[in-house]
Write a protein that holds these residues in place. Structure first.
Motif, short mmCIF file in Angstrom:
data_model
loop_
_atom_site.label_atom_id
_atom_site.label_comp_id
_atom_site.label_asym_id
_atom_site.label_seq_id
_atom_site.Cartn_x
_atom_site.Cartn_y
_atom_site.Cartn_z
N VAL A 33 16.98 -2.97 -0.57
CA VAL A 33 15.86 -3.09 -0.04
C VAL A 33 15.01 -2.17 0.56
O VAL A 33 13.83 -1.64 0.46
CB VAL A 33 15.90 -4.45 0.97
N GLU A 34 15.95 -1.43 1.68
CA GLU A 34 15.28 -0.36 2.40
C GLU A 34 14.93 0.91 1.56
O GLU A 34 13.56 1.21 1.62
CB GLU A 34 16.39 0.19 3.16
N ALA A 35 15.59 1.25 0.59
CA ALA A 35 15.17 2.39 -0.53
C ALA A 35 13.90 1.99 -1.20
O ALA A 35 12.94 2.61 -1.53
CB ALA A 35 16.30 2.71 -1.33
N HIS A 36 13.89 0.69 -1.63
CA HIS A 36 12.78 0.18 -2.33
C HIS A 36 11.32 0.39 -1.35
O HIS A 36 10.45 0.53 -1.93
CB HIS A 36 13.06 -1.23 -2.78
N LEU A 37 11.43 -0.27 -0.21
CA LEU A 37 10.51 -0.27 0.40
C LEU A 37 9.70 1.09 0.87
O LEU A 37 8.82 1.39 1.10
CB LEU A 37 10.63 -1.07 1.87
N ALA A 38 10.79 1.91 1.02
CA ALA A 38 10.53 3.30 1.32
C ALA A 38 9.88 4.17 0.00
O ALA A 38 9.08 5.00 0.36
CB ALA A 38 11.56 4.12 1.75
N GLY A 39 10.25 3.73 -1.10
CA GLY A 39 9.86 4.16 -2.19
C GLY A 39 8.28 3.76 -2.74
O GLY A 39 7.78 4.31 -3.77
N GLU A 40 8.11 2.55 -2.36
CA GLU A 40 6.95 1.86 -2.85
C GLU A 40 5.64 2.53 -2.55
O GLU A 40 5.46 3.08 -1.27
CB GLU A 40 6.87 0.36 -2.28
N ASP A 41 4.78 2.80 -3.41
CA ASP A 41 3.49 3.65 -3.02
C ASP A 41 2.45 3.06 -3.74
O ASP A 41 2.61 1.78 -4.39
CB ASP A 41 3.65 4.99 -3.46
N GLU A 42 1.31 3.56 -3.68
CA GLU A 42 0.01 2.67 -4.13
C GLU A 42 0.16 2.36 -5.49
O GLU A 42 -0.35 1.51 -6.13
CB GLU A 42 -1.17 3.56 -3.92
N LEU A 43 0.74 3.47 -6.56
CA LEU A 43 0.81 3.22 -7.80
C LEU A 43 1.80 2.19 -8.10
O LEU A 43 1.45 1.23 -9.20
CB LEU A 43 1.37 4.50 -8.75
N LEU A 44 2.82 1.90 -7.48
CA LEU A 44 3.88 0.76 -7.71
C LEU A 44 3.18 -0.52 -7.41
O LEU A 44 3.24 -1.47 -8.21
CB LEU A 44 5.19 1.00 -6.95
N VAL A 45 2.40 -0.57 -6.22
CA VAL A 45 1.60 -1.56 -5.84
C VAL A 45 0.70 -2.03 -6.92
O VAL A 45 0.42 -3.25 -7.37
CB VAL A 45 1.05 -1.56 -4.35
N ARG A 46 -0.14 -1.24 -7.46
CA ARG A 46 -1.24 -1.48 -8.24
C ARG A 46 -0.55 -1.83 -9.81
O ARG A 46 -1.11 -2.86 -10.15
CB ARG A 46 -1.98 -0.38 -8.60
N TRP A 47 0.11 -1.26 -10.29
CA TRP A 47 0.80 -1.34 -11.71
C TRP A 47 1.87 -2.42 -11.65
O TRP A 47 1.94 -3.11 -12.87
CB TRP A 47 1.11 -0.19 -12.38
N LEU A 48 2.61 -2.51 -10.99
CA LEU A 48 3.93 -3.29 -10.87
C LEU A 48 4.04 -4.66 -10.10
O LEU A 48 4.34 -5.56 -10.45
CB LEU A 48 5.17 -2.46 -10.79
N ASN A 49 3.82 -4.42 -8.57
CA ASN A 49 4.24 -5.28 -7.89
C ASN A 49 3.14 -6.43 -7.41
O ASN A 49 3.25 -7.36 -7.00
CB ASN A 49 4.64 -4.52 -6.35
N GLY A 50 1.88 -5.89 -7.66
CA GLY A 50 0.74 -6.86 -7.58
C GLY A 50 0.30 -7.00 -5.97
O GLY A 50 -0.79 -7.59 -5.82
N GLY A 51 0.92 -6.21 -5.16
CA GLY A 51 0.69 -6.31 -3.63
C GLY A 51 1.87 -5.54 -3.04
O GLY A 51 3.03 -5.29 -3.54
N PRO A 52 1.40 -5.08 -1.73
CA PRO A 52 2.38 -4.35 -0.98
C PRO A 52 3.51 -5.18 -0.70
O PRO A 52 3.47 -6.29 -0.38
CB PRO A 52 1.90 -4.10 0.33
N GLY A 53 4.98 -4.73 -0.74
CA GLY A 53 6.14 -5.45 -0.48
C GLY A 53 6.45 -5.57 1.10
O GLY A 53 5.98 -4.98 1.71
N THR A 54 7.06 -6.51 1.48
CA THR A 54 7.40 -6.86 2.96
C THR A 54 8.91 -6.84 2.69
O THR A 54 9.53 -7.07 1.70
CB THR A 54 6.88 -8.24 3.61
N ARG A 55 9.54 -6.66 3.81
CA ARG A 55 10.99 -6.91 4.00
C ARG A 55 11.56 -8.11 3.40
O ARG A 55 12.43 -8.35 2.54
CB ARG A 55 11.54 -6.60 5.33
N GLU A 56 10.79 -9.12 3.99
CA GLU A 56 11.09 -10.58 3.57
C GLU A 56 10.88 -10.93 2.22
O GLU A 56 11.71 -11.46 1.73
CB GLU A 56 10.60 -11.62 4.46
#
Length: 187
Positions: A33-56
């Motif tokens: 989880v920590e590494a994923h949150l640290a690695g998430e950027d604008e491109l991942l949010v836009r193309w894959l995640n659909g929104g910024p991730g939260t720890r929960e």
């Protein structure tokens, strides 16, 4: 490529490890989880995640991924890991069922963290994942790409996928479909 445990249908599916000697794919786990949150950027949010991730939210999703492995569900989510330390560089998931997929089709979705892009790792991950999908009975792999995401389309082409059709998803978002027969990938 080494497929550890990939053809074994048992309660230990979450122990699957796929490697080509450069990258390793293994199921996502809570300590990612920590590494994923640290690695998430604008491109991942836009193309894959659909929104910024939260720890929960990420913890809940990773628990869901683990449940899918434990129950042999239709979702198989992997961490893309690099080097002997298996540093988390991104994620790739396979969906063996879903909206718009025909029986036997497997959707492939992937994303790398910014510092790992441009090294061919996404293509390697796709190739490993589709070999696994073939070993689990998938007949055809599908990569759905928004036309404004040429980097993802390039990964699909490098991994041997061919353009097929365009569809519209939620919010009338257009997706170009790239397909690859998995019978050839199983060899």
């Amino acid at each position: 490529m080494v497929l550890h445990g990939s053809g074994v249908k048992n309660h230990r599916m979450h122990e699957v490890r796929l490697s080509d000697g450069i990258i390793t794919l293994s199921p996502l786990r809570l300590d990612d989880v920590e590494a994923h949150l640290a690695g998430e950027d604008e491109l991942l949010v836009r193309w894959l995640n659909g929104g910024p991730g939260t720890r929960e939210g990420i913890e809940a999703y990773f628990r869901h991924c683990r449940e899918q492995w434990d129950t042999a569900g239709p979702l198989r989510a992997f961490g893309i890991r690099v080097g002997t330390a298996e540093v988390l560089a991104g994620t790739i998931d396979l969906r063996f069922a879903g909206e718009g997929l025909a029986p036997g089709q497997v959707n492939v979705a992937y994303g790398l963290y910014q510092s790992w892009r441009g090294r061919g790792l996404a293509t390697r991950a796709v190739l490993l994942a589709i070999q696994y999908a073939a070993s689990e009975g998938g007949a055809e792999a599908v990569i759905q790409v928004e036309p404004e995401n040429p980097a993802s389309a390039a990964v699909a082409r490098r991994a041997g996928f061919t353009p097929d059709k365009s569809t519209h998803g939620k919010g009338d978002t257009r997706f170009d479909w790239y397909l690859r027969d998995l019978h050839a990938a199983a060899r």
